[in-house]
Design an enzyme around this catalytic site. Structure first.
Site, mmCIF file in Angstrom:
data_model
loop_
_atom_site.group_PDB
_atom_site.id
_atom_site.type_symbol
_atom_site.label_atom_id
_atom_site.label_comp_id
_atom_site.label_asym_id
_atom_site.label_seq_id
_atom_site.Cartn_x
_atom_site.Cartn_y
_atom_site.Cartn_z
ATOM 1 N N TYR A 1 -16.575 6.390 4.542
ATOM 2 C CA TYR A 1 -18.026 6.372 4.774
ATOM 3 C C TYR A 1 -18.395 6.104 6.241
ATOM 4 C CZ TYR A 1 -18.023 5.957 -0.332
ATOM 5 O OH TYR A 1 -17.810 6.180 -1.681
ATOM 6 N N THR B 1 0.857 -1.185 0.000
ATOM 7 C CA THR B 1 0.000 0.000 0.000
ATOM 8 C C THR B 1 0.886 1.225 0.000
ATOM 9 O OG1 THR B 1 -1.703 1.248 1.179
ATOM 10 C CG2 THR B 1 -0.168 0.028 2.536
ATOM 11 N N PRO C 1 -0.202 5.750 3.982
ATOM 12 C CA PRO C 1 0.486 5.686 5.273
ATOM 13 C C PRO C 1 -0.430 5.214 6.401
ATOM 14 C CG PRO C 1 0.730 7.884 4.277
ATOM 15 C CD PRO C 1 -0.213 7.108 3.410
ATOM 16 N N GLY C 2 -1.725 5.558 6.339
ATOM 17 C CA GLY C 2 -2.666 5.133 7.380
ATOM 18 C C GLY C 2 -2.803 3.622 7.419
ATOM 19 N N LYS C 3 -2.948 3.028 6.227
ATOM 20 C CA LYS C 3 -3.086 1.566 6.160
ATOM 21 C C LYS C 3 -1.799 0.873 6.620
ATOM 22 C CE LYS C 3 -6.481 0.709 2.535
ATOM 23 N NZ LYS C 3 -6.697 0.127 1.219
ATOM 24 N N ASP D 1 -8.186 -4.945 -0.144
ATOM 25 C CA ASP D 1 -9.098 -4.118 -0.910
ATOM 26 C C ASP D 1 -10.414 -4.108 -0.146
ATOM 27 O OD1 ASP D 1 -9.213 -2.482 -3.308
ATOM 28 O OD2 ASP D 1 -10.901 -3.731 -3.842
ATOM 29 N N SER D 2 -11.073 -2.964 -0.134
ATOM 30 C CA SER D 2 -12.273 -2.862 0.694
ATOM 31 C C SER D 2 -13.235 -1.857 0.092
ATOM 32 C CB SER D 2 -11.871 -2.420 2.105
ATOM 33 O OG SER D 2 -11.167 -1.196 2.053
ATOM 34 N N LYS E 1 -14.131 0.487 16.963
ATOM 35 C CA LYS E 1 -14.505 0.130 15.589
ATOM 36 C C LYS E 1 -13.920 -1.228 15.201
ATOM 37 C CE LYS E 1 -13.704 1.341 10.779
ATOM 38 N NZ LYS E 1 -13.144 2.270 9.797
HETATM 39 P P1 IMP Z 1 -9.282 0.782 -1.065
HETATM 40 O O1 IMP Z 1 -9.487 -0.454 -0.231
HETATM 41 O O2 IMP Z 1 -8.107 1.583 -0.585
HETATM 42 O O3 IMP Z 1 -9.311 0.501 -2.517
HETATM 43 O O4 IMP Z 1 -10.507 1.780 -0.857
HETATM 44 C C1 IMP Z 1 -11.574 1.438 -0.111
HETATM 45 C C2 IMP Z 1 -12.525 2.610 0.022
HETATM 46 O O5 IMP Z 1 -13.683 2.072 0.641
HETATM 47 C C3 IMP Z 1 -12.018 3.682 0.952
HETATM 48 O O6 IMP Z 1 -11.499 4.778 0.272
HETATM 49 C C4 IMP Z 1 -13.280 4.091 1.668
HETATM 50 O O7 IMP Z 1 -13.973 4.975 0.870
HETATM 51 C C5 IMP Z 1 -14.107 2.851 1.722
HETATM 52 N N1 IMP Z 1 -13.862 2.133 2.967
HETATM 53 C C6 IMP Z 1 -13.202 0.962 3.124
HETATM 54 N N2 IMP Z 1 -13.140 0.616 4.416
HETATM 55 C C7 IMP Z 1 -13.753 1.608 5.092
HETATM 56 C C8 IMP Z 1 -13.988 1.822 6.478
HETATM 57 O O8 IMP Z 1 -13.595 1.067 7.377
HETATM 58 N N3 IMP Z 1 -14.648 2.953 6.785
HETATM 59 C C9 IMP Z 1 -15.087 3.834 5.861
HETATM 60 N N4 IMP Z 1 -14.884 3.700 4.564
HETATM 61 C C10 IMP Z 1 -14.218 2.579 4.177
#
Ligand code: IMP
Length: 211
Positions: free
Chosen positions: A162, A13, A16-18, A74-75, A183
């Site tokens: 979100y 990744t 930096p937060g991740k 990925d999320s 959380k």
């Molecule tokens: P990626 O996994 O970095 O491709 O992006 C996932 C996107 O999904 C993030 O930019 C958020 O918009 C959203 N997302 C994923 N996980 C969370 C969470 O725990 N809280 C709020 N939004 C999330």
């Protein structure tokens, strides 16, 4: 056969937060987390059609380039009444300026257009797909979700993305109103609440040895 992670692990990744979150999660297991950014690895395009596919694209690219095991995630947010949108496009809905207030407002507008006003019609879930890839192409993949309801207006200033619009089932506060400890609800305080924490608990079970 599942494969254990030992020694060094590249975290694929550039966020930096991740990276900090993964360092914290991996610390009890004696794993040395190295960032893909520090190694100068390029970020591949996320061309997959699922969370799982995108996590593996990122992990495989990093493992091949670094010749070390690599982790990627990925999320995103899946809204039932919107046929699963924004889903794998969750980050992109916030645009170049990463404006999640606008992304939440867009979801709300679409829900209103569909008459989704009662909580039952406003169901959503977050998904987290995690992948560890080795240079010999071995993969370990897990996925987890947390179910909830979208609230309007958004509540709370904690978290990111979100979080303020998402009320997890059986809770009275949104993710935006919770501390990160609440959380994620990780052991020993809980068994995992957030999608990422739940996925990490699964990954730890199959791939990590407690020190
Ligand atoms: P990626 O996994 O970095 O491709 O992006 C996932 C996107 O999904 C993030 O930019 C958020 O918009 C959203 N997302 C994923 N996980 C969370 C969470 O725990 N809280 C709020 N939004 C999330």
């Amino acid at each position: 056969m599942h494969r254990r992670i030992t020694g060094k692990l590249v975290i694929a990744t550039h966020n930096p937060g991740k990276l900090d979150e993964m360092r914290e999660l991996l610390a009890p297991y004696g794993i040395e987390a190295i960032s893909a950014g520090v190694l100068g690895l390029a970020e591949p395009e996320e061309t997959g059609d699922s969370f799982r596919a995108n996590a593996s694209i990122k992990a495989v690219a990093a493992a091949q380039a670094a010749k070390l095991p690599a982790f990627a995630d990925d999320s995103g947010l899946v809204v039932d009444a919107l046929d699963g949108a924004p889903g794998i496009y969750s980050a992109r809905w916030a645009g170049e300026t990463k404006d999640f207030s606008a992304a939440m407002a867009r979801i709300e507008r679409l829900l209103q257009e569909r008459g989704a006003t009662n909580p039952e019609a406003r169901k959503a879930h977050f998904v987290s797909a995690l992948c560890v890839a080795w240079p010999d192409d071995h993969l370990e993949e897990v996925e987890a979700r947390v179910d909830g309801t979208l609230v309007w207006p958004p509540r709370g200033t904690a978290g990111f993305g979100y979080d303020p619009a998402f009320l997890p089932d059986d809770h009275t506060r949104t993710f935006g109103e919770m501390t990160s400890i609440e959380k994620h609800g990780l052991p020993p305080l809980g068994l995992g609440l957030s999608h990422r924490a739940r996925a990490f608990v699964k990954l730890a079970e199959i791939c990590l040895d407690q020190r």
